[in-house]
Scaffold this motif. Structure first.
Motif, mmCIF file in Angstrom:
data_model
loop_
_atom_site.group_PDB
_atom_site.id
_atom_site.type_symbol
_atom_site.label_atom_id
_atom_site.label_comp_id
_atom_site.label_asym_id
_atom_site.label_seq_id
_atom_site.Cartn_x
_atom_site.Cartn_y
_atom_site.Cartn_z
ATOM 1 N N TYR A 115 0.835 -1.205 0.000
ATOM 2 C CA TYR A 115 0.000 0.000 0.000
ATOM 3 C C TYR A 115 0.871 1.258 0.000
ATOM 4 C CZ TYR A 115 -3.037 3.717 1.777
ATOM 5 O OH TYR A 115 -3.714 4.904 1.933
ATOM 6 N N MET A 116 1.898 1.260 0.832
ATOM 7 C CA MET A 116 2.760 2.430 0.932
ATOM 8 C C MET A 116 3.503 2.693 -0.378
ATOM 9 S SD MET A 116 1.979 3.472 3.864
ATOM 10 C CE MET A 116 3.162 4.775 4.189
ATOM 11 N N MET A 117 3.819 1.616 -1.102
ATOM 12 C CA MET A 117 4.498 1.775 -2.392
ATOM 13 C C MET A 117 3.560 2.398 -3.424
ATOM 14 S SD MET A 117 6.600 -1.839 -2.446
ATOM 15 C CE MET A 117 7.291 -1.647 -4.096
ATOM 16 N N VAL A 118 2.289 1.981 -3.406
ATOM 17 C CA VAL A 118 1.307 2.576 -4.311
ATOM 18 C C VAL A 118 1.083 4.040 -3.941
ATOM 19 C CG1 VAL A 118 -1.109 2.548 -5.053
ATOM 20 C CG2 VAL A 118 0.143 0.398 -4.819
ATOM 21 N N LYS A 119 1.018 4.329 -2.652
ATOM 22 C CA LYS A 119 0.828 5.702 -2.192
ATOM 23 C C LYS A 119 2.000 6.585 -2.630
ATOM 24 C CE LYS A 119 -0.008 8.464 1.967
ATOM 25 N NZ LYS A 119 -0.228 8.444 3.433
ATOM 26 N N ARG A 120 3.207 6.066 -2.527
ATOM 27 C CA ARG A 120 4.383 6.827 -2.958
ATOM 28 C C ARG A 120 4.299 7.166 -4.436
ATOM 29 N NH1 ARG A 120 10.076 3.822 -2.686
ATOM 30 N NH2 ARG A 120 9.044 2.680 -4.370
ATOM 31 N N ASP A 121 3.907 6.178 -5.245
ATOM 32 C CA ASP A 121 3.772 6.412 -6.690
ATOM 33 C C ASP A 121 2.680 7.446 -6.961
ATOM 34 O OD1 ASP A 121 4.468 5.084 -9.532
ATOM 35 O OD2 ASP A 121 2.327 5.547 -9.452
ATOM 36 N N ALA A 122 1.571 7.346 -6.202
ATOM 37 C CA ALA A 122 0.462 8.287 -6.384
ATOM 38 C C ALA A 122 0.909 9.719 -6.112
ATOM 39 C CB ALA A 122 -0.690 7.903 -5.469
ATOM 40 N N LEU A 123 1.666 9.915 -5.051
ATOM 41 C CA LEU A 123 2.129 11.254 -4.692
ATOM 42 C C LEU A 123 3.119 11.803 -5.720
ATOM 43 C CD1 LEU A 123 2.570 10.766 -0.839
ATOM 44 C CD2 LEU A 123 0.859 12.175 -1.985
ATOM 45 N N GLU A 124 3.912 10.908 -6.298
ATOM 46 C CA GLU A 124 4.905 11.335 -7.292
ATOM 47 C C GLU A 124 4.255 11.739 -8.617
ATOM 48 O OE1 GLU A 124 7.630 8.098 -7.603
ATOM 49 O OE2 GLU A 124 8.792 8.678 -5.827
ATOM 50 N N ILE A 129 3.297 -4.268 -8.157
ATOM 51 C CA ILE A 129 3.389 -4.229 -6.692
ATOM 52 C C ILE A 129 2.606 -5.360 -6.039
ATOM 53 C CG2 ILE A 129 2.856 -2.818 -4.651
ATOM 54 C CD1 ILE A 129 3.492 -0.368 -6.286
ATOM 55 N N GLN A 130 1.592 -5.887 -6.742
ATOM 56 C CA GLN A 130 0.776 -6.985 -6.212
ATOM 57 C C GLN A 130 0.105 -6.614 -4.892
ATOM 58 O OE1 GLN A 130 0.227 -10.327 -7.678
ATOM 59 N NE2 GLN A 130 0.824 -8.974 -9.362
ATOM 60 N N VAL A 131 -0.537 -5.459 -4.871
ATOM 61 C CA VAL A 131 -1.252 -5.007 -3.687
ATOM 62 C C VAL A 131 -2.681 -5.533 -3.724
ATOM 63 C CG1 VAL A 131 -2.038 -2.853 -4.758
ATOM 64 C CG2 VAL A 131 -1.779 -2.966 -2.271
#
Length: 318
Positions: A199-208, A231-233
């Protein structure tokens, strides 16, 4: 409205085999409503079952301590839909019941379910609020399991009591659930504090990759299938992403575009007090609440963005 709820309570107490239907891509409110009603019916000695087109997200499994909730081994005498705003939200597994719904209980302004009897209370912060009132009409003893279910729906649909749909009654019901043994501390931590690494990896991409429109009053995030596959979230865990754009100072409308496996995009819109998200999504075939709504657009990314921006444009021309 109260007499209508009383009539539904009477129907439920007079029936012995009851099927409860949740919407696809289940969230805390549809599952909490279904679970709370299920446990209440079992307490009254009824045969009951829950059916949902999609698997229960991992973070909500604590609601269902036994697998028996999802075993339909009887012919339903009564079919009840909970938190289902439209039959298109049933999904393939439950579509066969679309024209057989006896009772529809919901809080969406855009509800379009055709049922023999409906109780739609738009002012309710969550369908679980209505289920609580219904169970009181049925003289059900609210125990720990029921309280956990109903609190889950209320806290998720109010953003843990932060959203404008939260009312004094919402707090009073939550307090009553606390008194009934609701494990609110563990539930709040599970639903709002603990996030997976994925989840945190998807959030990081979203913010970028945030995009801004209309003098930065509209913020948009795209979540692609390529990213999700990389990411397989657990997709059900991404609900919290919807709140990110609206957390930015000066943003009136936050949009999440989540690419679907079959193509097109699932759209989630969150708005401030001056914009009705439900009215925006209604123009694109969707609906929801005044501050949180959604729709689906069967188009490529650029076409999807253009359709959304065209609907939004009049707001910033006033």
């Amino acid at each position: 409205m109260e007499s209508c709820l009383e009539a539904i309570a009477q129907q439920l107490t007079q029936s012995d085999q009851i099927l409860i239907i949740s919407h696809k891509n289940p969230d805390g409110d549809t599952l909490g409503s279904a679970g709370g009603l299920f446990y209440a019916l079992k307490q009254l000695g009824k045969q009951a079952a829950i059916i949902c087109s999609d698997p229960i997200p991992k973070r909500f499994l604590y609601l269902f301590e036994e697998a028996q909730q999802f075993v339909l081994d009887f012919k339903p005498q009564l079919i009840v839909s909970v938190d289902v705003a439209d039959v298109t939200l049933l999904g393939p597994k439950t579509q066969e019941f679309a024209n057989q719904i006896d009772i529809c209980i919901d809080h969406h302004k855009s509800n379009g379910v055709i049922a023999k009897q409906s109780y739609i209370e738009v002012e309710a912060a969550a369908t679980c609020e209505i289920i609580y009132l219904l169970l009181k009409q049925m003289s059900v003893q609210i125990d720990r399991k029921i309280a956990n279910c109903l609190y889950t729906g209320i806290c998720t649909d109010t953003g843990c009591f932060k959203f404008s749909n939260t009312t004094p009654r919402t707090h009073r019901i939550a307090a009553a659930l606390f008194e009934s043994g609701c494990e609110y501390e563990q539930i709040n931590r599970r639903l709002f504090d603990i996030k997976s690494m994925e989840y945190m990896m998807v959030k990081r991409d979203a913010l970028e990759h945030l995009e801004f429109y209309y003098d930065k009053r509209v913020a948009l995030i795209v979540i692609s299938q390529a990213l999700l596959q990389k990411i397989q979230v657990d997709v059900a865990e991404l609900d919290g992403i919807s709140a990110i754009p609206r957390q930015i100072e000066g943003v009136d409308i936050g949009i999440i575009l989540k690419e679907r496996p079959e193509g097109g995009y699932k759209v989630s819109i969150r708005t401030g007090a001056t914009v009705d998200a439900s009215e925006l999504c209604k123009q694109l075939g969707g609906g929801g609440h005044a501050r949180a709504a959604g729709c689906a657009i069967d188009a490529d990314l650029e076409t999807t963005k253009n359709k959304l921006l065209k609907v939004i444009q009049p707001i910033f021309q006033e």
